[in-house]
Design an enzyme around this catalytic site. Structure first.
Site, mmCIF file in Angstrom:
data_model
loop_
_atom_site.group_PDB
_atom_site.id
_atom_site.type_symbol
_atom_site.label_atom_id
_atom_site.label_comp_id
_atom_site.label_asym_id
_atom_site.label_seq_id
_atom_site.Cartn_x
_atom_site.Cartn_y
_atom_site.Cartn_z
ATOM 1 N N LYS A 1 25.675 -6.060 -1.889
ATOM 2 C CA LYS A 1 27.232 -6.059 -1.602
ATOM 3 C C LYS A 1 27.474 -5.262 -0.523
ATOM 4 O O LYS A 1 28.996 -5.117 -0.501
ATOM 5 C CB LYS A 1 27.517 -5.396 -2.863
ATOM 6 N N ARG B 1 11.521 3.844 3.501
ATOM 7 C CA ARG B 1 10.977 2.927 4.605
ATOM 8 C C ARG B 1 12.289 1.975 4.952
ATOM 9 O O ARG B 1 12.889 1.530 4.093
ATOM 10 C CB ARG B 1 9.914 1.628 4.019
ATOM 11 N N HIS C 1 5.145 5.942 11.375
ATOM 12 C CA HIS C 1 4.728 5.832 10.147
ATOM 13 C C HIS C 1 3.720 7.130 9.966
ATOM 14 O O HIS C 1 2.456 6.583 9.938
ATOM 15 C CB HIS C 1 3.895 4.059 10.088
ATOM 16 N N ARG D 1 0.782 -1.292 0.144
ATOM 17 C CA ARG D 1 -0.070 -0.094 0.055
ATOM 18 C C ARG D 1 0.930 1.300 -0.095
ATOM 19 O O ARG D 1 0.635 2.103 -0.814
ATOM 20 C CB ARG D 1 -1.017 0.038 1.196
ATOM 21 N N THR D 2 1.923 1.245 0.988
ATOM 22 C CA THR D 2 2.520 2.576 1.044
ATOM 23 C C THR D 2 3.073 3.276 0.042
ATOM 24 O O THR D 2 3.114 4.114 -0.622
ATOM 25 C CB THR D 2 3.250 2.571 2.373
HETATM 26 C C1 NCD Z 1 2.167 -1.149 8.094
HETATM 27 C C2 NCD Z 1 3.587 -1.049 8.219
HETATM 28 O O1 NCD Z 1 4.394 -1.476 7.438
HETATM 29 O O2 NCD Z 1 3.819 -0.376 9.081
HETATM 30 N N1 NCD Z 1 1.599 -1.305 6.961
HETATM 31 C C3 NCD Z 1 1.367 -0.287 6.176
HETATM 32 O O3 NCD Z 1 2.218 0.439 5.834
HETATM 33 N N2 NCD Z 1 0.048 -0.133 5.733
HETATM 34 C C4 NCD Z 1 1.521 -2.123 9.200
HETATM 35 C C5 NCD Z 1 2.333 -3.601 9.163
HETATM 36 O O4 NCD Z 1 3.046 -3.811 8.850
HETATM 37 O O5 NCD Z 1 1.231 -4.289 10.138
#
Ligand code: NCD
Length: 299
Positions: A82, A104, A132, A54-55
């Site tokens: 590497k 991320r 997040h 999603r993100t």
């Molecule tokens: C979350 C994340 O990756 O922090 N998912 C997201 O971004 N929608 C929650 C999760 O991984 O459980």
């Protein structure tokens, strides 16, 4: 445009006015009154050291709607294999001149560290168990559409709080907007220090559900569990899962959220996830407008 931000690293440290401004802007963008091309000619680099459905897609679509070009970098096929360090990767991508880096990483604090070494605007798309922020903003946006003002509303967050950056960002964001936040889960997964932040803590889901205005279920983060912190998936579902029977006890207006990805029939029953109370697909839909507002504000 929302009030300008230098970057988006965490909800902690943001003001109520900044959050309100982003949410108001997202509402206008979603209403489609204007289609700004404020990132025309710019590049947004998605740097995902951890998997995402999603993100990453949501930031990509948001950036493209604003006219940007998007670089999708993932660890697979990169020089991370590497032994290249996080900072070397960031510095190299940054040297190519993207306007923004959406990052991320599995380490808490990674985006903040990267921000100190990059000229690009830095947007935290999830750092370890820390924060997040864009997820909390889209959750608040979704909740406000259904509850109106969040002032005095009691929002219950259930599950693996210990490993959840979503829970941490949501706790801060919802409190900033005047909500009361209750956290519930197995005692091993509900860190007592959240009581000091004003959260109500409990371990009994049936009791915690009483008086909730909305319920946010969290994924059990098996990849971040180093010890056996709960018995079995079946036992977890029985004690802390939002089963159909539990959902049937809730007043009709109480909606259910989940940031995804879901462990179906562990933390949330399939009938609930796909049922009339579920706002899960709405959360995903609103995520695009919220991320457009974020990218624009950080322009
Ligand atoms: C979350 C994340 O990756 O922090 N998912 C997201 O971004 N929608 C929650 C999760 O991984 O459980």
């Amino acid at each position: 445009m929302a009030d300008r931000l230098p970057n988006l690293l965490a909800i902690q440290g943001m003001t109520r006015a900044q959050v309100d401004s982003l949410l108001d802007r997202a509402a206008r963008l979603e209403a489609g009154a204007e289609s700004p091309r404020s990132l025309q000619g710019k590049v947004v680099a998605n740097l995902f050291f951890e998997d995402s459905t999603r993100t990453r897609s949501s930031f990509e679509i948001a950036a493209k709607r604003l006219g940007a070009e998007v670089l999708n970098w993932t660890t697979r096929g990169s020089s991370v294999s590497k032994g290249e360090t996080l900072l070397d990767t960031v510095r190299n991508i940054d040297a190519m001149g993207p306007h923004a880096i959406v990052m991320r990483h599995s380490s808490s604090g990674a985006a903040a560290l990267a921000a100190r070494h990059a000229r690009a605007v830095m947007i935290n798309a999830g750092d370890g168990t820390h924060e997040h922020p864009s997820q909390a903003l889209l959750d608040a946006f979704t909740l406000k559409l259904h509850l109106g003002s969040l002032e005095g509303k009691r929002i219950l967050i259930v599950g693996d709080i210990l490993h959840s950056r979503v829970a941490r960002s949501n706790l801060r964001c919802l409190q900033l907007l005047g909500a009361k936040v209750a956290l519930c889960g197995p005692p091993t997964l509900v860190p007592p220090e959240f009581a000091a932040d004003g959260a109500e803590l409990s371990f009994d889901l049936d009791r915690a559900l009483e008086g909730a205005d909305a319920v946010m279920m969290l994924r059990v983060q098996l990849e971040r569990q180093t010890d056996a912190l709960f018995p079995t998936a079946r036992e977890y579902a029985r004690r802390w899962g939002l089963t159909q029977a539990r959902a049937d006890q809730l007043p009709p207006g109480v909606k259910v959220l989940h940031p995804g990805p879901m462990n179906r029939n562990v933390e949330i029953a399939t009938q609930v996830a796909d049922g009339p109370r579920s706002l899960i697909m709405e959360q995903v839909r609103h995520g695009v407008a919220v991320r457009m507002a974020v990218l624009e504000a950080c322009a």
